[in-house]
Design a protein around this motif. Structure first.
Motif, short mmCIF file in Angstrom:
data_model
loop_
_atom_site.label_atom_id
_atom_site.label_comp_id
_atom_site.label_asym_id
_atom_site.label_seq_id
_atom_site.Cartn_x
_atom_site.Cartn_y
_atom_site.Cartn_z
N ALA A 181 0.82 -1.21 0.00
CA ALA A 181 0.00 0.00 0.00
C ALA A 181 0.86 1.26 0.00
O ALA A 181 0.50 2.27 -0.62
CB ALA A 181 -0.93 0.00 1.21
N ARG A 182 2.01 1.22 0.68
CA ARG A 182 2.86 2.41 0.75
C ARG A 182 3.43 2.76 -0.61
O ARG A 182 3.53 3.95 -0.96
CB ARG A 182 3.98 2.19 1.77
N SER A 183 3.80 1.76 -1.40
CA SER A 183 4.31 2.04 -2.75
C SER A 183 3.24 2.73 -3.58
O SER A 183 3.53 3.70 -4.31
CB SER A 183 4.77 0.75 -3.43
N CYS A 207 -5.51 0.46 2.24
CA CYS A 207 -4.93 -0.47 3.22
C CYS A 207 -5.75 -1.73 3.42
O CYS A 207 -5.31 -2.66 4.11
CB CYS A 207 -4.73 0.24 4.56
N LYS A 208 -6.95 -1.78 2.86
CA LYS A 208 -7.77 -2.97 2.98
C LYS A 208 -7.28 -4.06 2.03
O LYS A 208 -6.71 -3.78 0.98
CB LYS A 208 -9.24 -2.66 2.66
N VAL A 209 -7.49 -5.31 2.40
CA VAL A 209 -7.08 -6.44 1.59
C VAL A 209 -8.31 -7.25 1.21
O VAL A 209 -9.13 -7.58 2.06
CB VAL A 209 -6.08 -7.34 2.35
N ILE A 233 -9.56 1.68 -5.01
CA ILE A 233 -8.96 2.36 -3.86
C ILE A 233 -8.93 3.87 -4.04
O ILE A 233 -8.31 4.58 -3.24
CB ILE A 233 -7.53 1.84 -3.60
N SER A 234 -9.57 4.40 -5.06
CA SER A 234 -9.56 5.84 -5.30
C SER A 234 -10.50 6.56 -4.35
O SER A 234 -11.52 6.01 -3.90
CB SER A 234 -9.94 6.15 -6.75
N ALA A 235 -10.14 7.80 -4.01
CA ALA A 235 -10.98 8.62 -3.14
C ALA A 235 -12.23 9.07 -3.91
O ALA A 235 -12.24 9.09 -5.15
CB ALA A 235 -10.18 9.83 -2.66
N SER A 236 -13.26 9.45 -3.18
CA SER A 236 -14.53 9.83 -3.81
C SER A 236 -14.37 11.04 -4.72
O SER A 236 -15.07 11.17 -5.73
CB SER A 236 -15.58 10.12 -2.73
N GLU A 237 -13.43 11.94 -4.38
CA GLU A 237 -13.24 13.14 -5.19
C GLU A 237 -12.29 12.92 -6.37
O GLU A 237 -12.11 13.81 -7.20
CB GLU A 237 -12.71 14.29 -4.33
N SER A 238 -11.68 11.74 -6.47
CA SER A 238 -10.72 11.46 -7.54
C SER A 238 -11.42 11.36 -8.89
O SER A 238 -12.39 10.62 -9.05
CB SER A 238 -9.97 10.15 -7.25
N LYS A 239 -10.92 12.12 -9.85
CA LYS A 239 -11.47 12.04 -11.20
C LYS A 239 -11.01 10.78 -11.93
O LYS A 239 -11.60 10.37 -12.92
CB LYS A 239 -11.06 13.29 -12.00
N VAL A 244 -6.66 -1.98 -7.66
CA VAL A 244 -5.64 -2.99 -7.38
C VAL A 244 -6.18 -4.30 -7.91
O VAL A 244 -7.36 -4.62 -7.72
CB VAL A 244 -5.35 -3.10 -5.87
N ALA A 245 -5.34 -5.07 -8.61
CA ALA A 245 -5.82 -6.31 -9.22
C ALA A 245 -4.72 -7.37 -9.20
O ALA A 245 -3.54 -7.04 -9.33
CB ALA A 245 -6.28 -6.07 -10.65
#
Length: 398
Positions: free
Chosen positions: A334-336, A357-359, A366-372, A377-378
């Protein structure tokens, strides 16, 4: 019908047995022989439910590819195992003649032998593996699958090197790799009912790393080139270098200069050279956290190279609708992911720290709600894609 998939590396063999024929292939058994030739070879073998079928001991003797294949054959021919009806292989480099996945015959083997000049550290072991398996399963068809096929859709401007035409005519061009991984991600999105992003960047980050730009699910550019050595910084490979540096390294060697530099660039460069530590991201992060400056610098250089590749492809495509992380680092670190995408908020790229950070299994957002830009992750399901292609070739009567 049961398809055995062989995915071999320089010191390991991953293998899977799939059931196919009336439906899409489904994995039944998975195993790995690792540390071949190290004197500390280990063996794992499990069924789809995770039940251990290794016989209670992980230590095996496999000082070479032939002995490793004996271990694999012994596993897939063990009590209660179904018959193998076909074998599929992941082959790193097909050379300039083979442009599609193909059923293996003597002509194909000759083409693979000629391709060794493009991948002398990868193809010889694959050829040896194929020869060993063909001798042990002579009555079933064998198929070669290539990462490079997915990148055949790249335009010539993305493939061509700025070198004299005589070398380009011999097949010297950008081939691209990790194509089976990219293809599996496009396929998984469809299965998960995720609308395929028009403009997408896939960062396959593991021991080997590459970043690929896709439009409409088709490759339009990628970081790896003629070989899997170029592109972004990797575990033991440097990524792109000044050609003059390669010439300098050649002048510093004794004996077989080309072989020495080739070994250096494929096994002694990258993050292991920067950090002075084994090829393990977790270990490097732990060392950096304890104040190891070399480890910290290696992380910064790795992050910087991937960030530049992702940002460059965003500019190339005039924006991006989705970014996907795959591979051992891409899927599990997740840090990378946070560090690579950090500072891209102005480009419409924002990570949700809690989701990051969830698995969970399969494709996850994993994008934030405001992310365009959607961020996913796959898992890289390369073995499944090999089984899919083998099944299709069999069904097509190839």
């Amino acid at each position: 019908m049961h398809i055995l998939v062989i995915n071999s590396g320089s010191s390991s063999i991953k293998f899977s047995l799939f059931e196919a024929g009336t439906r899409e292939p489904v994995s039944l058994y998975e195993g790995e022989v690792s540390g071949i030739g190290s004197g500390k070879t280990t063996f794992t073998f499990k069924d789809v439910n995770g039940r251990d079928l290794s016989g209670g001991s992980s230590a095996v003797k496999a000082d070479n590819a032939a002995e490793a294949i004996e271990v694999v054959v012994g596993a897939v021919r063990g009590p209660g195992m179904p018959d193998v009806d076909a074998v599929g292989y992941r082959v790193v480099h097909p050379g300039p003649k083979l442009k599609e996945h193909v059923r293996i015959n003597d002509d194909v083997m000759q083409d693979l032998e000629e391709a060794v000049t493009f991948a002398p550290l990868h193809d010889p072991s694959a050829i040896e593996m194929i020869c060993e398996m063909r001798s042990r399963f002579p009555a079933v068809p064998h198929y070669a699958c290539f990462d490079t096929v997915f990148h055949q859709t790249m335009p010539e401007a993305a493939m061509a090197y700025a070198i004299p035409m005589e070398y380009r005519a011999r097949g010297v061009r950008r081939y691209g790799f990790h194509g089976l991984s990219c293809e599996s991600i496009v396929r998984q999105m469809g299965e998960a009912k995720i609308r395929l992003p028009q403009r997408m960047v896939i960062a396959h980050l593991g021991s080997g790393c590459s970043v690929t730009a896709l439009v409409g699910g088709r490759s339009v550019d990628t970081t790896m080139g003629l070989t899997p050595t170029g592109g972004v910084v990797m575990g033991t490979r440097p990524g792109d270098l000044d050609p003059g540096l390669v010439l300098y390294l050649l002048r510093q060697q004794k004996g077989d200069r080309a072989a020495s530099v080739e070994k250096l660039l494929n096994h002694k460069a990258g993050m292991v050279a920067l950090s002075g530590l084994p090829n393990d991201m977790r270990g490097v992060r732990e060392a950096a956290g304890k104040g190891n400056q070399r480890a910290a610098l290696s992380l910064e250089i790795f992050t910087r190279s991937v960030k530049k590749a992702v940002g460059g492809f965003i500019a190339l495509m005039g924006g991006v609708d989705a970014i996907v992380f795959a591979g051992g680092i891409g899927e599990h670190d997740a840090r990378s992911r946070t560090e690579i995408l950090g500072g891209m908020e102005a480009l419409g790229v924002s990570v949700d720290s809690e989701l990051n950070c969830k698995v969970s299994e399969g494709v996850r957002r994993i994008s934030a709600s405001e992310s365009k830009t959607a961020i996913f992750v796959a898992p890289a399901k390369e073995d499944l894609m090999i089984a899919v292609h083998v099944d299709r070739m069999i069904q097509a009567g190839r």
